[in-house]
Design a protein around this motif. Structure first.
Motif, mmCIF file in Angstrom:
data_model
loop_
_atom_site.group_PDB
_atom_site.id
_atom_site.type_symbol
_atom_site.label_atom_id
_atom_site.label_comp_id
_atom_site.label_asym_id
_atom_site.label_seq_id
_atom_site.Cartn_x
_atom_site.Cartn_y
_atom_site.Cartn_z
ATOM 1 N N SER A 76 133.963 -22.545 -81.216
ATOM 2 C CA SER A 76 134.539 -21.418 -81.893
ATOM 3 C C SER A 76 134.776 -21.839 -83.473
ATOM 4 C CB SER A 76 135.380 -20.671 -81.080
ATOM 5 O OG SER A 76 136.482 -21.642 -81.718
ATOM 6 N N ILE A 77 135.049 -23.276 -83.686
ATOM 7 C CA ILE A 77 136.186 -23.359 -85.104
ATOM 8 C C ILE A 77 134.827 -24.231 -85.753
ATOM 9 C CG2 ILE A 77 137.412 -25.271 -86.448
ATOM 10 C CD1 ILE A 77 139.307 -25.311 -83.694
ATOM 11 N N PHE A 78 134.092 -24.918 -85.116
ATOM 12 C CA PHE A 78 132.979 -25.773 -85.834
ATOM 13 C C PHE A 78 131.457 -25.702 -85.654
ATOM 14 C CE2 PHE A 78 136.569 -28.958 -86.026
ATOM 15 C CZ PHE A 78 136.239 -28.716 -87.357
ATOM 16 N N LEU A 79 131.032 -24.873 -84.486
ATOM 17 C CA LEU A 79 129.675 -24.150 -84.447
ATOM 18 C C LEU A 79 129.409 -23.015 -84.571
ATOM 19 C CD1 LEU A 79 129.337 -26.833 -81.740
ATOM 20 C CD2 LEU A 79 128.932 -27.254 -83.922
ATOM 21 N N ARG A 80 129.952 -21.826 -84.355
ATOM 22 C CA ARG A 80 129.476 -20.523 -84.836
ATOM 23 C C ARG A 80 129.448 -20.735 -86.851
ATOM 24 N NH1 ARG A 80 134.022 -17.118 -81.975
ATOM 25 N NH2 ARG A 80 133.514 -18.686 -80.143
ATOM 26 N N GLY B 225 135.544 -18.021 -75.933
ATOM 27 C CA GLY B 225 134.841 -16.852 -74.590
ATOM 28 C C GLY B 225 133.951 -17.978 -74.105
ATOM 29 N N LEU B 226 133.270 -16.775 -72.963
ATOM 30 C CA LEU B 226 131.568 -18.021 -71.422
ATOM 31 C C LEU B 226 131.231 -17.215 -72.887
ATOM 32 C CD1 LEU B 226 133.003 -17.812 -68.753
ATOM 33 C CD2 LEU B 226 133.070 -20.056 -70.074
ATOM 34 N N ASN B 227 130.501 -17.621 -73.856
ATOM 35 C CA ASN B 227 129.150 -17.243 -74.642
ATOM 36 C C ASN B 227 128.213 -17.683 -74.455
ATOM 37 O OD1 ASN B 227 129.274 -19.715 -76.318
ATOM 38 N ND2 ASN B 227 130.728 -18.250 -77.796
ATOM 39 N N ALA B 228 127.032 -17.788 -75.221
ATOM 40 C CA ALA B 228 125.781 -18.003 -74.572
ATOM 41 C C ALA B 228 125.616 -20.298 -74.493
ATOM 42 C CB ALA B 228 124.853 -17.740 -75.188
ATOM 43 N N GLY B 229 125.984 -20.382 -76.015
ATOM 44 C CA GLY B 229 126.725 -22.130 -76.361
ATOM 45 C C GLY B 229 127.624 -22.413 -75.633
ATOM 46 N N VAL C 198 128.139 -21.564 -71.850
ATOM 47 C CA VAL C 198 127.289 -21.831 -70.441
ATOM 48 C C VAL C 198 126.146 -22.304 -70.757
ATOM 49 C CG1 VAL C 198 125.191 -20.193 -69.340
ATOM 50 C CG2 VAL C 198 127.796 -19.747 -69.804
ATOM 51 N N LEU C 199 125.343 -22.877 -72.033
ATOM 52 C CA LEU C 199 124.574 -23.953 -71.950
ATOM 53 C C LEU C 199 124.740 -24.951 -72.529
ATOM 54 C CD1 LEU C 199 121.280 -23.332 -72.599
ATOM 55 C CD2 LEU C 199 121.527 -23.287 -74.402
ATOM 56 N N PHE C 200 126.481 -25.184 -72.958
ATOM 57 C CA PHE C 200 126.648 -26.444 -72.453
ATOM 58 C C PHE C 200 127.160 -27.073 -71.371
ATOM 59 C CE2 PHE C 200 130.562 -29.350 -72.369
ATOM 60 C CZ PHE C 200 130.480 -30.167 -73.473
ATOM 61 N N THR C 201 127.778 -25.684 -70.640
ATOM 62 C CA THR C 201 127.856 -26.586 -69.646
ATOM 63 C C THR C 201 126.706 -26.749 -68.179
ATOM 64 O OG1 THR C 201 129.846 -24.864 -69.318
ATOM 65 C CG2 THR C 201 129.180 -25.759 -67.379
ATOM 66 N N GLY C 202 125.701 -26.079 -68.120
ATOM 67 C CA GLY C 202 124.495 -25.806 -67.372
ATOM 68 C C GLY C 202 124.395 -27.211 -67.639
ATOM 69 N N ALA C 203 124.186 -27.888 -69.333
ATOM 70 C CA ALA C 203 123.646 -29.171 -69.537
ATOM 71 C C ALA C 203 124.523 -30.297 -69.097
ATOM 72 C CB ALA C 203 123.042 -29.678 -71.249
ATOM 73 N N VAL C 204 125.597 -30.284 -69.668
ATOM 74 C CA VAL C 204 126.318 -31.133 -68.304
ATOM 75 C C VAL C 204 126.415 -31.175 -66.808
ATOM 76 C CG1 VAL C 204 128.791 -32.011 -67.727
ATOM 77 C CG2 VAL C 204 128.385 -31.114 -70.453
ATOM 78 N N ALA C 205 126.277 -30.603 -66.185
ATOM 79 C CA ALA C 205 126.200 -30.653 -64.253
ATOM 80 C C ALA C 205 124.684 -30.895 -64.673
ATOM 81 C CB ALA C 205 126.213 -28.574 -63.764
ATOM 82 N N VAL C 206 123.405 -30.619 -65.510
ATOM 83 C CA VAL C 206 122.288 -31.137 -64.820
ATOM 84 C C VAL C 206 122.108 -32.747 -65.465
ATOM 85 C CG1 VAL C 206 119.619 -31.046 -65.606
ATOM 86 C CG2 VAL C 206 121.124 -29.088 -65.252
ATOM 87 N N VAL C 207 122.914 -32.966 -66.455
ATOM 88 C CA VAL C 207 122.811 -34.157 -66.631
ATOM 89 C C VAL C 207 123.432 -34.840 -65.785
ATOM 90 C CG1 VAL C 207 123.816 -36.458 -68.204
ATOM 91 C CG2 VAL C 207 122.617 -34.084 -69.035
ATOM 92 N N THR C 208 124.542 -34.660 -65.277
ATOM 93 C CA THR C 208 125.688 -35.162 -63.771
ATOM 94 C C THR C 208 124.744 -35.271 -63.105
ATOM 95 O OG1 THR C 208 127.502 -34.446 -65.300
ATOM 96 C CG2 THR C 208 127.792 -34.630 -63.117
#
Lengths: 110, 912
Positions: B145-149, B474-478, B480-490
């Motif tokens: 929210s601070i640096f990437l949006r 909020g749980l925006n696309a970014g 959710v995507l980050f979470t999914g990526a972390v989960a898959v790599v994990t």
């Protein structure tokens, strides 16, 4: 009593042999092995039944439900042609194996 | 006769099979049990004895279930294989995808079935991962929210920001004349160069006054961003910003909705700001909230800025009004390098008008997070947090890997049987990977819920400032995507390890015995390494937590440099109405007297801004009687104060005198400095009577008449800073605070202060009023935030570490029960067994602890700037964490060890 592995390894041979004479139901197979070995080889249903399933899957034996008058409904197994072939092979292997083991043991004792 | 069918249904989980197959198996096994029972009865056994014999003949339900599961599953697999092998050309062409999908479906189905048999394992794994992944998603969303949006403006990649930088500061805004010069000199590369500043005004409506926050902007501000108004129009270059033009105003979307209910007739209406009528010409779109890290309520042309009391004359002062941020849009085809080069040339021209060793910094707007002023510390802070939550995830992942390893060991026989039945090793690895991926994805999904809760908690952590900060998590696309990526790599990384281990099974050994040592040893070795790593990482995290908790405690007890802690401070901005120094002084003296006369107020004094809050100004101080090259210059913070400030706040003077009634505008200018500034300028020599200048171009020469004791001025953790006090009578500020020392609790007096302010001048409302205690809380905000965040993380690390350690020790004990049985049978005391097991577990803890402590010690230096009053190598913290971890070690090993010691050797050995 003999090792668990030996028992397991020979289970298929024993079952094939039991069915060579006539078709039998599952309980009968287990009981017969026990009787003929004078109680030295016993199988739990939990071990024997999965082996029967596996042998059916391989097409060595085939089972069907039979309801004879005055008797309970039972599942009888009989050898298929592939099963007869497998029995011949396994008998040969067993003979070779036991011969080899005897040789080794005999040499050891000499 | 017992109901065998019912008994089998109860004991044999066959849900995964088709109905027919299930019925068939149940019928045949029931049939066999029945035969056995009837036979036993025929031999003369009782019903109960016959049932017992039948069940003995059955053997283990679990063995049966396991074998059947493997066989039935393998059968379907084989069938599918045959189908594809025999496939026609059509099938073959699509076979790659179709077969892969069919495989995937089977893998997932199989995993789900195996999970159903071990709900405890699934629960612990998913919860650990959810916590580990959740904290990462929450902190990532903060970063995002601070640096990437990107800004909600047209082509944000074309925008650049320009500001002053020097050795001692990173961000300096421009004066308006500097901006005008810069705009003229860079016309070739920028299609629009804009400037803006925060603007605070008093809005009057329906008889009451309140502050509104917004931006004073150049007329080309909105067109430079390519924004379309939601209603009406934006400012017109060369019209709205003409000094003589009618004052116009643009409303923020939220203001329009909240104050006017979204009424479209708002255009043309009057908006009263600081006593001036502004005509509403437009409304900004909802997504555009301005360039400041807050939601702008209004925009006004810079030439009508309600803050610039002196009007255009003040605005045009090149030397004093360094207020304005500058952004520009590059012309089409102009690259960043070209734009920078032109700006450097402009710098050379503008620099001549100023003194000091400063230069222009040019950055792409997209690289700016919050504000050039605080980006570096904010970025560092967030990066630090991301490292910390990353460590927490690492601990959760080690737990998962450890649990999967334990599970793989427990399923050694299953895997061996499946390999014997002809499954390929790759097939098994894929199966195990599917399991860990499913777990990780479930953990990720639950992690999103955790993140959502944490985001709500983070947003309640509003810094205690009078201006609302705009933080939209909020749980925006970014995210959710980050979470999914972390989960898959994990799932892949931490599942591959156990999977690769488990297929390196010694087939014969595994099939031969129920519990072989040979198969498990290497895996267990890996599990131990995992536990050691986990303890080490937890230690590292907990050391950080401990340091920040100590830092918070230390900050809370730091001497701020003034004795008065019972009192309040009230801030007024007189520029909303007055511009004449004399009027402003009169207003503040009157206000101070009214507050001093309140019942319960012992003494009240003026100061620009109470130290340890926002709004402390910094300046360049030099010895007026020496050349600067001799080193007779220093940086110092500046405050303008009333005569009785030192006595009001309880700040002792070490030598000389305080300000007196005679130190007025016409008299000789005098100053009081603190110990640090005195030492920096004149070392050990007596500073009283020396003369100095304030600012680079300061004309006035100030004589030092007193030295005050050092205090804390900006942060509680700061090194000693230079500080200079100037008399309010001889200097000037339109924004002043009145601090009061009270005899009792100050909070009940604040409503009276508001009343007094209304009585003295209703057009100048109280900007901010708070007790000194509340004021000091601002300084505790960051330490408290850090301590809270890291405290939570530390607890999480401890909990996860405890689970991991307990799991490993329990597993180890279960694996070696046979050995334990032999030892007890051979005469080992319970105490010996207890000791051996605990020693084994604690050895892992001690090794991990040592690794963690050494790592923390080596890396701790990086934290120094974030800590207050605590060294990164604080021995108390290290000792405390060591004790905690040994305690955790004992707690985690005690249970399994007692179980082992209490075991019945006969039962254990019989089981074999």
């Amino acid at each position: 009593m003999g090792g668990e592995a030996l028992k397991k390894g020979s289970a298929e041979l024993l079952i094939l042999t039991m069915l060579q004479e006539e078709s039998r139901h599952g309980y009968e197979i287990g009981k017969l092995i026990e009787l003929r070995s004078e109680g030295r080889i016993q199988f739990h249903i939990s071990s024997l039944y999965p082996i029967l399933v596996r042998m059916q899957q391989r097409g060595w034996i085939s089972g069907r439900w039979v309801e004879k008058p005055g008797q309970r409904r039972r599942r009888y197994y009989h050898l298929t042609p592939r099963g007869e072939q497998a029995l011949v092979e396994q008998r040969r292997e067993w003979a070779e194996f036991s011969l080899a083991v005897n040789d080794v043991i005999g040499f050891d004792h000499a | 006769m017992p109901d065998w069918t019912e008994l089998i249904r109860r004991n044999l989980p066959l849900e995964a099979l088709t109905h027919d197959r299930r019925e068939e198996i149940t019928a045949e096994i029931a049939n066999q049990l029945e035969e056995s029972w009837i036979e036993a009865r025929a031999r003369g056994l009782t019903e109960a004895e016959a049932e017992r014999e039948a069940l003995t003949r059955l053997g283990e339900w679990n063995d049966l279930a396991e074998h059947l599961d493997i066989l039935e599953h393998g059968q379907r697999e084989k069938l599918a294989g045959q189908w594809f092998d025999a496939g026609e050309t059509v099938l073959k062409r699509r076979g790659g995808v179709a077969a892969a999908l069919a495989d995937l479906g089977r893998d997932i189905g199989y995993s789900l079935r195996s999970f159903r048999r071990s709900p405890g394992f699934v629960f612990v794994a998913v919860v650990s991962l959810a916590l580990g992944i959740g904290v990462n998603s929450a902190i990532f969303s903060l970063f995002e929210s601070i640096f990437l949006r990107s800004l909600p403006v047209e082509a944000p990649e074309e925008l650049m920001e320009i500001y002053w930088s020097g050795d001692d500061f990173t961000y300096g805004p421009f004066s308006y004349p500097d901006y005008l010069d810069l705009r003229r000199l860079t016309e070739d590369v920028f299609s629009d160069l804009i400037t803006y500043d925060i603007s605070i005004g008093v809005h009057e409506s329906d008889g009451h006054s309140e502050y509104v926050f917004g931006e004073a902007v150049t007329a080309n501000y909105f067109s430079a961003f390519g924004i379309v108004p939601a209603l009406g129009r934006f400012f017109i270059d060369g019209a709205d910003d003409e000094p003589g033009a009618e004052p116009t105003i643009v409303l923020g979307h939220q203001t329009w909705q909240e104050r006017y209910g979204g009424d479209r007739d708002v255009l043309g209406q009057s908006f009263r700001l600081n006593g001036v009528e502004y005509r509403i010409v437009g409304v900004a779109p909802a997504q555009f909230t301005g360039m400041l890290p807050m939601t702008s309520e209004i925009w006004v042309p810079i030439t009508h800025d309600p803050m610039i009391g002196g009007g255009l004359a003040d605005l045009m002062n090149r030397e004093t009004q360094f207020l304005f941020s500058v952004k520009g849009r590059r012309r089409p085809g102009v690259g960043q390098a070209e734009a920078s080069a032109v700006i450097q040339a402009a710098e050379a021209a503008i620099h001549e008008l100023h003194s000091g060793d400063y230069h222009f910094t040019v950055v792409a707007v997209e690289d700016i997070g919050v504000h050039g002023l605080i980006d570096t510390p904010v970025r560092l802070f967030l990066q630090f947090l991301m490292v910390m939550v990353g460590l927490a995830l690492l601990i959760a992942c080690t737990n998962l890997a450890g649990m999967l390893l334990a599970r793989a060991t427990a399923r050694r026989r299953e895997i061996a049987v499946r390999l014997a039945l002809g499954s390929s090793r790759w097939r098994l690895v894929r199966q195990l990977l599917a399991e860990s991926l499913l777990l990780a994805l479930a953990g990720g999904a639950a992690g999103l819920a955790v993140a959502w809760v944490l985001q709500r908690a983070l947003m309640t952590f509003q810094p205690p400032l009078p201006i609302p900060i705009n933080l939209d998590l909020g749980l925006n696309a970014g995210v959710v995507l980050f979470t999914g990526a972390v989960a898959v790599v994990t799932g892949i990384v931490f599942g591959l390890l156990p999977a690769a281990q488990s297929i390196r099974t010694d087939l014969v050994a595994s099939l031969k015995s129920r519990d072989s040592f040979r198969g498990g040893r290497q895996r267990f070795h890996l599990r131990r390494i995992l536990v050691v790593g986990q303890v080490a990482v937890s230690t590292l995290l907990l050391i950080c937590t401990g340091l920040f908790l100590r830092s918070l405690a230390s900050a809370g007890s730091t001497d701020p440099g003034f004795a008065t802690t019972q009192g309040f401070t009230v801030l007024f901005e007189s520029a909303v109405k007055h511009s004449e120094p004399e009027t402003i002084r009169r207003y503040f003296h009157q206000m101070r007297e009214r507050i001093a006369a309140l019942p319960g107020v012992e003494e009240a004094a003026l100061i620009t801004s109470l130290p340890l809050g926002a709004g402390i100004a910094n300046s360049h101080i030099s010895d007026a009687d020496r050349e600067e090259e001799d080193g007779a210059a220093a940086e110092a913070d500046v405050a303008r104060i009333g005569v009785n400030y030192f006595t009001t706040m309880g700040i002792p003077l070490l030598s000389g005198r305080s300000f007196e009634a005679g130190d007025t505008e016409g008299a000789r200018p005098v100053a009081v400095i603190n110990e640090t500034l005195a030492r920096r300028l004149w070392a050990d020599a007596n500073p009283i009577g020396r003369r100095l200048r304030v600012g680079f171009t300061g004309e006035t020469v100030w004589e030092v008449v007193g030295v005050a004791r050092n205090g804390k001025y900006r942060t509680l953790g700061e090194r000693p800073r230079g500080f200079i006090y100037l008399p309010f009578e001889q200097s000037f500020s339109s924004r002043m605070s009145i601090v009061a020392r009270t005899s009792g609790p100050p909070a009940p007096l604040l409503p009276l202060v508001y009343e007094e302010a209304r009585a003295v001048d209703p057009d100048i409302p109280v900007f901010e009023a708070k007790t000194i205690h509340e004021h000091l809380e601002i300084m505790l905000f960051v330490p408290r935030l850090l301590a809270t965040l890291l405290g939570g993380l530390g607890l999480l690390a401890l909990l996860l570490g405890l689970i991991g350690l307990y799991g490993t020790v329990s597993f180890d004990v279960a694996r070696r029960m046979h050995e334990v049985g032999v030892r007890i049978a051979l005469g080992a005391e319970h105490r010996d067994v207890l000791g051996t097991v605990m020693r084994e577990g604690l050895r892992l803890v001690v090794i991990g602890l040592a690794v963690g402590l050494v790592t923390a010690f080596a890396l701790g230096g990086a934290l120094a700037s974030l800590l207050i009053g605590v060294r990164p190598s604080d021995p108390a913290t290290y000792l405390f964490i060591t004790v905690i971890f040994l305690g955790v070690g004992v707690a985690a090993t005690w249970g399994p060890a007692r179980r082992a010691a209490a075991a019945d050797p006969v039962a254990l050995l019989r089981d074999e």
